[in-house]
Design a protein around this motif. Structure first.
Motif, PDB file in Angstrom:
ATOM      1  N   GLN A  58       0.805  -1.214   0.000  1.00 54.83           N
ATOM      2  CA  GLN A  58       0.000   0.000   0.000  1.00 54.83           C
ATOM      3  C   GLN A  58       0.845   1.274   0.000  1.00 54.83           C
ATOM      4  OE1 GLN A  58      -2.788  -0.245   3.215  1.00 54.83           O
ATOM      5  NE2 GLN A  58      -3.692  -2.124   2.434  1.00 54.83           N
ATOM      6  N   ARG A  59       2.167   1.115   0.006  1.00 60.19           N
ATOM      7  CA  ARG A  59       3.059   2.280  -0.011  1.00 60.19           C
ATOM      8  C   ARG A  59       3.109   2.889  -1.403  1.00 60.19           C
ATOM      9  NH1 ARG A  59       8.064  -0.291   3.277  1.00 60.19           N
ATOM     10  NH2 ARG A  59       6.964  -0.471   5.262  1.00 60.19           N
ATOM     11  N   CYS A  60       3.420   4.160  -1.442  1.00 59.20           N
ATOM     12  CA  CYS A  60       3.516   4.872  -2.709  1.00 59.20           C
ATOM     13  C   CYS A  60       4.854   4.555  -3.381  1.00 59.20           C
ATOM     14  CB  CYS A  60       3.384   6.371  -2.479  1.00 59.20           C
ATOM     15  SG  CYS A  60       3.218   7.276  -4.019  1.00 59.20           S
ATOM     16  N   ARG A  61       4.805   4.285  -4.670  1.00 58.74           N
ATOM     17  CA  ARG A  61       6.024   3.996  -5.433  1.00 58.74           C
ATOM     18  C   ARG A  61       6.665   5.266  -5.981  1.00 58.74           C
ATOM     19  NH1 ARG A  61       2.683  -0.438  -8.221  1.00 58.74           N
ATOM     20  NH2 ARG A  61       2.753  -2.045  -6.630  1.00 58.74           N
ATOM     21  N   VAL A  62       5.880   6.316  -6.127  1.00 60.66           N
ATOM     22  CA  VAL A  62       6.383   7.607  -6.622  1.00 60.66           C
ATOM     23  C   VAL A  62       5.816   8.729  -5.737  1.00 60.66           C
ATOM     24  CG1 VAL A  62       6.907   7.029  -9.024  1.00 60.66           C
ATOM     25  CG2 VAL A  62       4.569   7.506  -8.375  1.00 60.66           C
ATOM     26  N   PRO A  63       6.320   8.861  -4.495  1.00 65.23           N
ATOM     27  CA  PRO A  63       5.740   9.822  -3.548  1.00 65.23           C
ATOM     28  C   PRO A  63       5.834  11.279  -3.974  1.00 65.23           C
ATOM     29  CG  PRO A  63       7.710   8.800  -2.636  1.00 65.23           C
ATOM     30  CD  PRO A  63       7.411   8.101  -3.924  1.00 65.23           C
ATOM     31  N   ARG A  64       6.838  11.643  -4.743  1.00 64.18           N
ATOM     32  CA  ARG A  64       6.946  13.044  -5.186  1.00 64.18           C
ATOM     33  C   ARG A  64       5.845  13.395  -6.178  1.00 64.18           C
ATOM     34  NH1 ARG A  64      13.281  14.602  -5.920  1.00 64.18           N
ATOM     35  NH2 ARG A  64      13.782  14.542  -3.706  1.00 64.18           N
ATOM     36  N   GLN A  65       5.530  12.474  -7.064  1.00 62.59           N
ATOM     37  CA  GLN A  65       4.487  12.743  -8.049  1.00 62.59           C
ATOM     38  C   GLN A  65       3.096  12.656  -7.437  1.00 62.59           C
ATOM     39  OE1 GLN A  65       5.146  10.032 -11.258  1.00 62.59           O
ATOM     40  NE2 GLN A  65       6.915  11.143 -12.037  1.00 62.59           N
ATOM     41  N   HIS A  66       2.879  11.690  -6.573  1.00 65.58           N
ATOM     42  CA  HIS A  66       1.563  11.502  -5.971  1.00 65.58           C
ATOM     43  C   HIS A  66       1.368  12.363  -4.731  1.00 65.58           C
ATOM     44  CE1 HIS A  66       1.271   7.243  -7.911  1.00 65.58           C
ATOM     45  NE2 HIS A  66       1.198   8.216  -8.802  1.00 65.58           N
ATOM     46  N   ARG A  67       2.433  12.953  -4.230  1.00 62.18           N
ATOM     47  CA  ARG A  67       2.402  13.827  -3.042  1.00 62.18           C
ATOM     48  C   ARG A  67       1.752  13.142  -1.844  1.00 62.18           C
ATOM     49  NH1 ARG A  67       1.046  19.574  -5.945  1.00 62.18           N
ATOM     50  NH2 ARG A  67       2.985  19.651  -7.087  1.00 62.18           N
ATOM     51  N   VAL A  68       2.238  11.935  -1.560  1.00 60.03           N
ATOM     52  CA  VAL A  68       1.735  11.148  -0.442  1.00 60.03           C
ATOM     53  C   VAL A  68       2.860  11.027   0.589  1.00 60.03           C
ATOM     54  CG1 VAL A  68       0.860   8.888   0.272  1.00 60.03           C
ATOM     55  CG2 VAL A  68       0.183   9.850  -1.917  1.00 60.03           C
ATOM     56  N   PRO A  69       2.629  11.422   1.840  1.00 55.26           N
ATOM     57  CA  PRO A  69       3.662  11.254   2.860  1.00 55.26           C
ATOM     58  C   PRO A  69       3.897   9.763   3.136  1.00 55.26           C
ATOM     59  CG  PRO A  69       1.705  12.307   3.795  1.00 55.26           C
ATOM     60  CD  PRO A  69       1.440  12.082   2.352  1.00 55.26           C
ATOM     61  N   HIS A  70       5.099   9.441   3.605  1.00 56.37           N
ATOM     62  CA  HIS A  70       5.471   8.040   3.793  1.00 56.37           C
ATOM     63  C   HIS A  70       4.654   7.325   4.861  1.00 56.37           C
ATOM     64  CE1 HIS A  70       7.686   8.639   7.579  1.00 56.37           C
ATOM     65  NE2 HIS A  70       7.958   9.820   7.075  1.00 56.37           N
TER      66      HIS A  70
END
Length: 87
Positions: A58-70
């Motif tokens: 369920q973690r984001c693979r591209v956090p900069r693009q999706h703007r999801v905190p870790h």
């Protein structure tokens, strides 16, 4: 089921005529008012570290693009099958 969103931040205030800083989060957590901003930042970091870990799938693979905190689940990447690029 609605998940609790964590958007921590530091708010500035005044106490006894002096500037104070206090960690607050949208989940309802808050730290004590401090006269030094770094102490409020340490409270915020402690809160983020105490959050439960997000499962690997369920973690984001591209956090900069999706703007999801870790510390939060990514609705775009969660439960997606990774592409196999080995030809």
């Amino acid at each position: 089921m609605s998940a609790v969103r964590h958007r921590p931040g530091i708010q500035r205030g005044v106490e006894r005529g002096m500037r104070t800083w206090q960690f607050v989060c949208t989940c309802g957590a808050a730290g004590d008012p401090h006269y030094h901003r770094m102490l409020a930042a340490m409270d915020m970091q402690r809160h983020v570290l105490d959050l439960p870990a997000v499962p690997e799938d369920q973690r984001c693979r591209v956090p900069r693009q999706h703007r999801v905190p870790h510390w939060e689940r990514c609705d775009l990447c969660a439960d997606q099958i990774p592409l196999w690029l080995g030809w």
